[in-house]
Design a protein around this motif. Structure first.
Motif, mmCIF file in Angstrom:
data_model
loop_
_atom_site.group_PDB
_atom_site.id
_atom_site.type_symbol
_atom_site.label_atom_id
_atom_site.label_comp_id
_atom_site.label_asym_id
_atom_site.label_seq_id
_atom_site.Cartn_x
_atom_site.Cartn_y
_atom_site.Cartn_z
ATOM 1 N N LEU A 147 67.859 28.882 50.368
ATOM 2 C CA LEU A 147 69.042 28.994 51.222
ATOM 3 C C LEU A 147 68.908 28.177 52.504
ATOM 4 C CD1 LEU A 147 69.759 32.845 51.101
ATOM 5 C CD2 LEU A 147 70.479 31.072 49.473
ATOM 6 N N GLU A 148 70.027 27.586 52.916
ATOM 7 C CA GLU A 148 70.178 27.155 54.301
ATOM 8 C C GLU A 148 70.650 28.406 55.032
ATOM 9 O OE1 GLU A 148 72.367 23.564 56.645
ATOM 10 O OE2 GLU A 148 73.627 25.126 55.783
ATOM 11 N N HIS A 149 69.804 28.918 55.917
ATOM 12 C CA HIS A 149 70.010 30.252 56.487
ATOM 13 C C HIS A 149 70.467 30.154 57.940
ATOM 14 C CE1 HIS A 149 69.493 34.468 57.287
ATOM 15 N NE2 HIS A 149 68.591 34.229 58.210
ATOM 16 N N PRO A 150 71.552 30.858 58.310
ATOM 17 C CA PRO A 150 72.082 30.763 59.665
ATOM 18 C C PRO A 150 71.244 31.550 60.670
ATOM 19 C CG PRO A 150 73.319 32.398 58.430
ATOM 20 C CD PRO A 150 72.348 31.781 57.458
ATOM 21 N N PHE A 151 70.851 30.878 61.748
ATOM 22 C CA PHE A 151 70.161 31.590 62.830
ATOM 23 C C PHE A 151 71.129 31.792 63.983
ATOM 24 C CE2 PHE A 151 67.660 31.931 66.706
ATOM 25 C CZ PHE A 151 66.909 33.051 66.377
ATOM 26 N N THR A 152 71.333 33.061 64.347
ATOM 27 C CA THR A 152 72.260 33.396 65.423
ATOM 28 C C THR A 152 71.574 34.109 66.589
ATOM 29 O OG1 THR A 152 72.839 35.491 64.346
ATOM 30 C CG2 THR A 152 74.212 33.572 63.831
ATOM 31 N N GLY A 153 70.277 34.298 66.504
ATOM 32 C CA GLY A 153 69.536 34.981 67.574
ATOM 33 C C GLY A 153 68.479 35.921 67.046
ATOM 34 N N SER A 154 68.598 36.303 65.772
ATOM 35 C CA SER A 154 67.586 37.127 65.110
ATOM 36 C C SER A 154 67.486 36.639 63.675
ATOM 37 C CB SER A 154 67.961 38.609 65.156
ATOM 38 O OG SER A 154 69.223 38.824 64.561
ATOM 39 N N GLN B 189 62.833 29.061 48.988
ATOM 40 C CA GLN B 189 62.469 28.413 50.240
ATOM 41 C C GLN B 189 63.680 28.480 51.160
ATOM 42 O OE1 GLN B 189 58.938 28.283 49.804
ATOM 43 N NE2 GLN B 189 59.253 26.554 51.178
ATOM 44 N N PHE B 190 63.475 28.257 52.451
ATOM 45 C CA PHE B 190 64.559 28.385 53.421
ATOM 46 C C PHE B 190 64.571 27.208 54.386
ATOM 47 C CE2 PHE B 190 63.457 32.521 51.888
ATOM 48 C CZ PHE B 190 64.683 33.145 51.698
ATOM 49 N N VAL B 191 65.776 26.837 54.765
ATOM 50 C CA VAL B 191 66.004 25.921 55.877
ATOM 51 C C VAL B 191 66.864 26.679 56.878
ATOM 52 C CG1 VAL B 191 67.046 23.764 56.617
ATOM 53 C CG2 VAL B 191 65.850 23.865 54.430
ATOM 54 N N PHE B 192 66.344 26.912 58.061
ATOM 55 C CA PHE B 192 67.136 27.574 59.098
ATOM 56 C C PHE B 192 68.096 26.549 59.705
ATOM 57 C CE2 PHE B 192 64.899 31.624 60.700
ATOM 58 C CZ PHE B 192 64.449 31.941 59.423
ATOM 59 N N THR B 193 69.343 26.952 59.920
ATOM 60 C CA THR B 193 70.268 26.124 60.683
ATOM 61 C C THR B 193 70.669 26.863 61.950
ATOM 62 O OG1 THR B 193 72.425 25.043 60.766
ATOM 63 C CG2 THR B 193 72.237 26.936 59.278
ATOM 64 N N CYS B 194 70.594 26.158 63.055
ATOM 65 C CA CYS B 194 70.899 26.767 64.354
ATOM 66 C C CYS B 194 72.347 26.578 64.771
ATOM 67 C CB CYS B 194 69.976 26.185 65.425
ATOM 68 S SG CYS B 194 68.244 26.665 65.212
ATOM 69 N N VAL B 195 73.168 25.956 63.915
ATOM 70 C CA VAL B 195 74.529 25.653 64.354
ATOM 71 C C VAL B 195 75.374 26.908 64.597
ATOM 72 C CG1 VAL B 195 75.627 25.262 62.094
ATOM 73 C CG2 VAL B 195 76.406 23.984 64.092
ATOM 74 N N PRO B 196 75.279 27.978 63.789
ATOM 75 C CA PRO B 196 76.120 29.148 64.101
ATOM 76 C C PRO B 196 75.780 29.773 65.458
ATOM 77 C CG PRO B 196 75.350 29.254 61.835
ATOM 78 C CD PRO B 196 74.559 28.179 62.515
ATOM 79 N N GLY B 197 74.500 29.898 65.734
ATOM 80 C CA GLY B 197 74.097 30.458 67.023
ATOM 81 C C GLY B 197 74.415 29.540 68.183
ATOM 82 N N CYS C 167 61.966 30.248 66.320
ATOM 83 C CA CYS C 167 60.565 30.063 65.940
ATOM 84 C C CYS C 167 59.936 31.410 65.557
ATOM 85 C CB CYS C 167 59.811 29.416 67.094
ATOM 86 S SG CYS C 167 58.114 28.955 66.720
ATOM 87 N N GLY C 168 60.216 32.431 66.354
ATOM 88 C CA GLY C 168 59.704 33.758 66.052
ATOM 89 C C GLY C 168 60.269 34.321 64.764
ATOM 90 N N ALA C 169 61.551 34.054 64.495
ATOM 91 C CA ALA C 169 62.187 34.539 63.264
ATOM 92 C C ALA C 169 61.582 33.877 62.034
ATOM 93 C CB ALA C 169 63.689 34.282 63.320
#
Length: 324
Positions: free
Chosen positions: A38-45, A63-71, A103-105
């Motif tokens: 998944l491309e996974h949305p990071f919004t703060g947690s 596997q995961f790719v975090f995307t910071c665009v929603p947050g 980074c922590g998530a």
């Protein structure tokens, strides 16, 4: 080749949490054999609603790719000076604090799954420069700080979003591709790093108001040796439920070989294949390739939510089958 799915864009539980609906959705995504993760949305947690639920319900093999665009977009709604490229120091520090949470998530997900599960984090060069000042200098300072952190094995990748251009209305209005390339070249050289860029098909089309502009972006990034991946989101130049030239992740266009598609989408199977061909040998098994597709109407049942993704993935698959 296997792909990443930005599942949150077609999720039945993104805007209003529904664990049962999301479980049913994930179950069907797990059955798609060509989904790497998944491309996974990071919004703060780690998860917008329930970290523990997420860890327990994703595939143990994804596997995961975090995307910071929603947050990032959420933060910009509250403070237009927010962003890793912001010339406002308070806004830039707020963005770095947000990135540190990401980074922590990543560390939390890796620990929960008992493995290195996150391939990369996609970051965006906010702010919207029609509302606040942003610069390559500020982006470089932020990247140098971020490189000092332990990213738990995840790569840092800039996702190019449509830049502020004078010719027409923008969606994001972030830094130009040339600025991003210049900063990455400088940081890679000075810090012995391997940072790169990911092209989002729809956002490059919006910036150039053309499909040819997407190919130009791909070739430009590839020429600098910085192309880390390509994510397909569609867009249209005609009246539609997805808007005209809007960043709403319009699905790919329907054709006779697939069951699901969106009328008037400029993201046709031919354009998907042209874009992948433009990437050439820059695409490897380590590249990020995938889709992020929205859904209309927003209360659509489960079948098209999965079907749009499955149909678009089949289009990508056919390209690699043809060149094999």
């Amino acid at each position: 080749m296997n792909y990443f799915v930005g599942s949150y864009a077609t999720s039945p539980a993104w805007e209003q949490w529904d664990a049962e609906a999301e479980h049913a959705y994930f179950s069907q995504l797990k059955a798609l054999k060509n989904v790497q993760g998944l491309e996974h949305p990071f919004t703060g947690s780690l998860h917008p609603h329930d970290d523990d639920w997420f860890i327990a319900n994703v595939s143990p093999d994804w596997q995961f790719v975090f995307t910071c665009v929603p947050g990032t977009m959420g933060a910009l709604g509250k403070n237009p000076r927010f962003g890793i490229a912001s010339d406002d120091e308070a806004g830039r520090q707020d963005a770095l604090a947000f990135m540190q949470k990401a980074c922590g998530a990543i560390g939390k997900l890796n620990k929960g799954l008992g493995r290195k599960a996150v391939k990369a984090i996609e970051i965006q060069t906010a702010p919207d420069r029609s509302k606040a000042e942003g610069s390559a200098k500020s982006l470089q300072a932020s990247l140098e700080t971020m490189l000092s952190w332990d990213w738990h094995g995840a790569d840092i990748v800039i996702e190019h979003c449509d830049a502020l251009v004078p010719e027409h209305e923008h969606a994001k209005g972030f830094l130009s591709l040339d600025d991003e390339i210049a900063v990455l070249n400088e940081v890679n050289a000075s810090k012995n790093a391997n940072l790169g860029l990911l092209i989002n098909w729809g956002r490059s089309a919006i910036e150039s108001m053309s499909t040819e502009g997407v190919l130009a972006h791909i070739k430009h990034v590839k020429a600098h040796g910085l192309l880390k991946g390509l994510m397909f989101s569609g867009v249209t130049d005609q009246e539609s439920p997805y808007g005209i030239w809007k960043d709403t992740h319009m699905p790919a266009s329907k054709n006779s070989t697939v069951e699901f598609g969106a009328e008037h989408s400029l993201l046709t199977e031919e354009e998907i294949h042209r874009s992948l061909a433009a990437c050439g040998d820059a695409l490897t098994e380590n590249s990020i390739v995938g889709i992020k597709l929205g859904i209309r109407p927003k209360d659509a049942p489960l079948e098209p939510r999965v079907g749009y993704n499955q149909s678009a993935l089949a289009m990508i698959d056919r390209f690699f089958e043809e060149v094999a």
